[in-house]
Enzyme design. Structure first.
Site, PDB file in Angstrom:
ATOM      1  N   ASP A 401       0.861  -1.179   0.000  1.00 22.19           N
ATOM      2  CA  ASP A 401       0.000   0.000   0.000  1.00 22.19           C
ATOM      3  C   ASP A 401       0.901   1.234   0.000  1.00 22.19           C
ATOM      4  O   ASP A 401       2.098   1.136   0.279  1.00 22.19           O
ATOM      5  CB  ASP A 401      -0.883  -0.048   1.248  1.00 22.19           C
ATOM      6  CG  ASP A 401      -1.750   1.188   1.386  1.00 22.19           C
ATOM      7  OD1 ASP A 401      -2.312   1.633   0.377  1.00 22.19           O
ATOM      8  OD2 ASP A 401      -1.843   1.717   2.512  1.00 22.19           O
ATOM      9  N   THR A 403      -0.324   4.945   1.114  1.00 15.79           N
ATOM     10  CA  THR A 403      -0.630   5.859   2.210  1.00 15.79           C
ATOM     11  C   THR A 403      -0.535   5.141   3.547  1.00 15.79           C
ATOM     12  O   THR A 403      -1.225   4.168   3.799  1.00 15.79           O
ATOM     13  CB  THR A 403      -2.038   6.445   2.042  1.00 15.79           C
ATOM     14  OG1 THR A 403      -2.128   7.079   0.770  1.00 15.79           O
ATOM     15  CG2 THR A 403      -2.326   7.453   3.133  1.00 15.79           C
ATOM     16  N   GLY A 689      -4.888   3.846  -3.811  1.00 18.35           N
ATOM     17  CA  GLY A 689      -6.145   4.445  -4.253  1.00 18.35           C
ATOM     18  C   GLY A 689      -5.968   5.873  -4.717  1.00 18.35           C
ATOM     19  O   GLY A 689      -6.943   6.516  -5.117  1.00 18.35           O
TER      20      GLY A 689
END
EC number: 7.6.2.1
Length: 1100
Positions: A401, A403, A689
């Site tokens: 990921d 963040t 995202g």
């Protein structure tokens, strides 16, 4: 709102303050919890049942049962059961201790006290006796005993603050609200009549759907109206709630499951060698049975008189009768199974216990590693899954990921675009701008965090609505201060006249935006369920909160409807640009285009962006929205979908106000970590995202991407275009040798993961040096991991910090959770947990390498040491007419794997290091040893087996020929073979130890001494065979000569092959070890060429 849609038959009915009626019709669970697995009565059968899930244990149980049959009895009945009993006992003691701790914890938890309303007043009651339907009172700083719907609080507005650290790890305060309709009625609980219809218990801690009916009026309940077990009440004197879920049905207990169970790749691979050993065992038994059959056929006429066979028993009558003889066919059958019993330790039962102990030791040293301790979060490394330590040394694909994993998830407001105009000429927060502050009731209030400000923008906000630009600026910061779920908490300082406003919230982005608004004079002072108070440039303004649509992953935006001081009603919306521009009023096209340009510039700098919009609602629009909102809020079926539809209908034709840009800085050491991992041959994929431009910028700053990489960008809006782009990319990479990076967005992944394009994407990605996936949803993250995992045998690792990473973490072979700003959902679902991404480097390159090398060697060594002993027994059978008698005592056979040789391999598996930490960190290429499977392979297994055959032959035949023709008895020879086997296998291990210390010396030489002592003790017991044999044989020089000859003959070929291999065809590890001995690593081109080239090292 909860995303789960429920039906009437899935609902439960709770009568408020009427537990008898509630539990009369429905058999709800009590509030007593039980995390323990066993009871006094169920421990033995259940624990044995669980342990016998291991096939090897079933194998040894069958062997022990066979040995109880008189026809097959080889060892004493007690001796045959002892190894299995010992292993089962050790595991049972460990399980019993762990379960005892769980019982003790349950007892403490269940006996805690809470205030429950009974017989007209609140009485103390143990938690375990609380029932659904009862009203419970919780005071400040107390932990909630169960899941309760709020009825009233000490705050007149019905607001309550809770800390959910025990539930999800988040320390920020959350706001929950009691319905205004219940606040007054709760004052008289005896006359409180009503019921709650809510969804059945589920694990979703962020969702709740229910309706409450009071006095014929139906009220909707959502996540903001329920407080959950395990939370703590903060900044609130007291709160009343009715119990809706208790005990094991509370959301906390439903989520109280450990990390997913996974098996290590090495242990799975080990099963193949166990099958090969089983086939080898069958071959030995078949050989023994076949040769016995030939011998019996050849000597069938002499069986009655051969002294050591004696088929006839002449003690009872002159003609004699057959005893212990069942015919030629049955004798062969019995011989085969007797051989299985004698050679049973070919499959090492102690290996499983040894592996568990070694993993515990490895986990201890990993958790104690100071280089994986995070000072900022005061968190140490956690090993949550003990059974896959060695998998850390074989990782080939890393999915991360962005963040909170690569970045700190500590947001800092950087830029603003208002009305299409960029404001980014910032002053430092520590410059002459002292920060915004106001005076309230003689006290000075100021925001806890200071934010850099733009002087021009600051002047605009001071002008109020004097100009068009000033009006836009004021609307912009009003939107930031109002459109959020932040809770302002006033805290004291060392100066009694100065107080700080601390903004608590679930989203770091929202916190940064509210602090930014406060720095420009829009200070959020108070928030309740019905209103907010904002100090605008010294003027207190109260806004009534008429409606709130929380952020969800489908809309990707949130909105709030406020009743303003001028009696107007305004809608404020903020969200991702991908969802906001589609709901903007097209008449503001010029401003929208300028804003898009600025957003692209912000994203290119690696900043996180949001778009803000608003519009004024007329009376008819508001009334229409309000009726729709009320209907959707009270619906128990399909509420989430109805609320999304209502939000979508009102969030249209917005006037664009501006855009924000927030910086989420990289964690310390991330670029260096990614570079080291890539040099180690690990392919790094980043799944985020964020917008594509933001992700690319972070990719460059983290060294995932380099300037000389050719970027292949796939942004497709249809299946055909996606297929075409992937095929073109695949063809272009095949014809080019340059370094390539693949960048693909979430929309394209929808077509890839739902169709037949997965193979094409995998082919393209495998040829790329880096892969960056943008705008991906949580389920797509798991899909990408599955795409790779299902198409390659290489090991995968996923790392993340938030709840949206849980599916990815659980899908990968190894899951790592970051203890970050987004709670502990990722940590609770992970196999390992740590505080910073950079800790992956020592975890994989150092501990992963050590664990893999140690475990691989330990498994092979266990196979070797047991096979040596079995082959000695086999050679003996060939010289005793295939009768499966043994010269080695049955107790030595039992103790060989338990005492004589087990401790050294466990110690080496925990402590030995083939290379030092500094060497492994400075030369990541060495990690390739695990990726290539050099520490454990079928080749090494067969090499070990040939060495085993040679060593067992030397141990057996040297004493046999040395004492040939002598009068030595078999017990004396058996003792010599036992001691020789123990000495050889321990010296064999000593030859392979790299780093000696006092513990390894004690283990190696102590095991040899312990074996000698045990043999002496066994031989001084008159009731056992071989009484005094050890003293007879050791009193002659021949014993010591044989022992020396055995050691030299057994180990000399291994020593020679080891010498030739390491000095004429050295491995990477051997080269590095020699360099360590020189004191420094010689950094030269020559050495680089000697190292195996792994993966795609970054070009500079």
């Amino acid at each position: 709102m909860s995303q789960k849609e429920i039906k009437d038959e899935d609902a439960r009915l709770v009568y408020i303050n009427d537990a008898e009626r509630t539990n009369e019709s429905f058999d709800f669970t009590g509030n007593s919890i039980k995390t323990a697995k066993y009871s006094v009565f169920t421990f033995l059968p259940r624990n044995l049942f669980e342990q016998f899930h291991r096939v090897a244990y079933v194998y040894f149980l069958v062997i022990a049962v066979l040995n109880q049959l008189p026809q097959l009895a080889v060892f004493g009945r007690g001796a045959s059961i002892m190894p299995l009993a010992f292993v089962l006992l050790v595991s049972a003691i460990k399980d019993a201790y762990e379960d005892f701790r769980r019982h003790r914890s349950d007892r403490v938890e269940n006996n805690r006290l809470a205030l429950v309303f009974e017989e007209g007043r609140f009485r103390e009651k143990q938690w375990k006796y609380i029932r659904v339907g009862e009203v419970v009172k919780v005071v400040s700083n107390q932990t909630l005993p169960c899941d309760m719907v709020l009825l009233a609080t000490s705050d007149p507005t019905g607001v309550v603050y809770v800390q959910t650290t025990n539930l999800d790890g988040e320390s920020n305060l959350k706001t929950r609200y009691a319905k205004q309709e219940t606040l007054q009625k709760a004052a008289d609980l005896e006359t409180f009549n009503g019921f709650i219809k809510c969804e059945k218990p589920n694990r979703n801690i962020y969702g709740f759907q229910a309706n409450m009916e009071i006095d014929g009026r139906r009220l909707s309940l959502g996540p903001s109206n329920i407080i959950l077990r395990g939370c703590e009440l903060k900044n609130t004197e007291w709160a009343l709630g009715v119990v809706v879920y208790a005990g094991g049905e509370t959301k906390a207990m439903l989520n109280n499951s450990g990390a997913p169970s996974k098996r290590s790749r090495l242990e799975t691979r080990m099963n193949l060698e166990i099958i090969l050993l089983s086939l080898f065992l069958i071959a030995l038994c078949t050989t023994a049975a076949a040769t016995a059959a030939v011998w019996l056929r050849r000597h069938r006429d002499d069986l009655d008189t051969i002294l050591f066979y004696r088929r006839k028993d002449y003690s009872e009558r002159p003609g004699g009768k057959n005893h212990n003889y069942y015919g030629w066919g049955w004798e062969i059958f019995f011989t085969f199974f007797m051989a299985v019993i004698v050679y049973q330790i070919m499959i090492p039962i102690s290996l499983y216990i040894s592996m568990e102990l070694v993993r515990i030791g490895q986990a201890y040293f990993m958790t104690r590693d100071d280089q994986m301790y995070d000072e900022s979060s005061n968190s140490s490394f956690q090993c949550r899954a003990l059974n896959i330590n060695e998998d850390l040394g074989q990782i080939k694909y890393l999915f991360s990921d962005k963040t909170g994993t690569l970045t700190d998830n500590k947001m800092e407001f950087q830029c603003a675009c208002i009305g299409g105009v960029d404001y980014s000429d910032w002053k430092s927060a520590d410059s002459e701008h002292a920060g915004y502050s106001i005076e309230v009731d003689g006290n000075i209030l100021k925001p806890k965090m200071r934010v850099r400000v733009d002087p021009e923008l600051l002047e605009l906000t001071k002008n109020g609505y004097a100009t068009k630009e000033a009006k836009r600026a004021n609307e912009f910061f009003l939107s930031l201060a109002a459109c959020n779920t932040i809770v302002p908490i006033v805290t004291n300082t060392s100066d009694p006249n100065v107080k700080l406003v601390d903004y608590q919230g679930e989203s770091p982005d929202e916190q940064a935006l509210v602090y930014a608004a406060a720095s420009y004079g829009f200070l959020l002072i108070e928030r309740t369920s019905g209103h907010i108070v904002i100090n605008v440039r010294g003027e207190m303004q109260r806004y009534n909160v008429l409606g709130l649509h929380e952020f969800d992953s489908d809309r990707k935006r949130m909105s709030v409807i406020l009743g303003c001081p001028d009696t107007s009603v305004k809608l404020f919306v903020k969200g991702a640009d991908s969802s906001m521009f589609s709901v903007m009023d097209e008449s503001y096209g010029d401003v929208i285009e300028e804003t898009k340009k600025q957003l692209h510039a912000y994203s290119s700098d690696g900043l996180r962006t949001l778009v803000v919009g608003m519009r004024k609602l007329n009376d008819s629009e508001f009334e229409q929205w309000h009726s729709s909102f009320e209907a959707a809020s009270t619906a128990l079926i399909g509420r989430a979908g109805l609320l999304r539809k209502v939000a979508g209908n009102i969030e249209t034709k917005l006037r664009i106000v501006g855009a924000t840009a927030i910086e989420d800085k990289l964690q310390r050491g991330v670029p260096e970590a990614i570079e080291s991992l890539r040099i180690a041959g690990i392919k790094v994929w980043v799944l985020t995202g964020d917008k594509q431009e933001t992700a690319i910028s972070i990719g460059f700053s983290s060294r995932l991407l380099t300037r000389n990489m050719r970027q292949i960008v796939i942004n497709s809006n249809s299946l055909d275009s996606c297929r075409r782009s992937l095929e073109e990319a695949n063809a272009s990479i095949e014809s080019n040798e340059e370094s390539v990076a693949l960048i693909i967005d979430g929309t394209s992944l929808i077509y890839v993961l739902d169709n037949d394009l997965e193979d094409v994407l995998f082919q393209v990605a495998c040829k790329c040096s880096a892969v960056l996936c943008c705008r991906v949803a949580p389920f797509q993250k798991a899909g990408i991991v599955a795409l790779v995992k299902n198409r390659t045998s290489d090991m995968t690792l996923a790392i993340g910090d938030g709840a949206n990473d849980v599916s990815m973490i659980q899908m990968a072979d190894v899951g790592v959770g970051i203890s970050g700003q987004e709670g502990r959902q990722a940590v609770m679902a992970s196999d390992f947990a740590m505080g910073q991404f950079r800790f992956l480097v020592p975890l994989l390159l150092v501990h992963g390498h050590w664990n893999y090398q140690r475990m691989g060697y330990m498994i092979l060594y266990n196979f070797y040491r047991n096979a040596v002993f079995v082959l000695i027994l086999f050679w003996y059978v060939l010289f005793t007419c295939y009768t499966l008698t043994t010269a080695i005592t049955e107790w030595s056979s039992v103790l060989y794997s338990v005492i004589y040789t087990s401790v050294p391999t466990i110690i080496i598996g925990i402590l030995d290091k083939d290379l030092g930490r500094r060497t492994l960190l400075n030369h990541p290429q060495l990690y390739g040893v695990g990726q290539r499977g050099e520490g454990y392979s079928t080749t090494l297994f067969w090499y070990m087996m040939f060495d085993t055959i040679w060593q067992s032959a030397a141990i057996f035949f040297i004493p046999l020929f040395a004492y040939w023709g002598s009068t030595i008895d078999t017990s004396s020879l058996g003792d010599l073979w036992t001691i020789a086997a123990v000495v050889v296998v321990n010296l064999h291990l000593a030859m392979d130890i790299i780093r000696w210390n006092w513990i390894t010396h004690a283990a190696i030489w102590g095991s040899i001494v312990a074996a000698c002592i045990c043999v002496i003790v066994i031989d001084v017991i008159p009731s056992l065979p071989g009484y005094w044999a050890i003293f007879e044989v050791t009193s002659t020089w021949m014993f010591w000569f044989c022992l020396l000859a055995i050691v030299v003959t057994s180990l000399l070929p291994r020593f020679a092959i080891k010498y030739l291999g390491e000095y004429y065809r050295p491995s990477d590890v051997r080269i590095a070890r020699e360099a360590e001995k020189l004191g420094t690593f010689i950094e030269s081109q020559t050495m680089e060429t000697e190292m195996n080239q792994i993966g795609d090292p970054p070009r500079r």
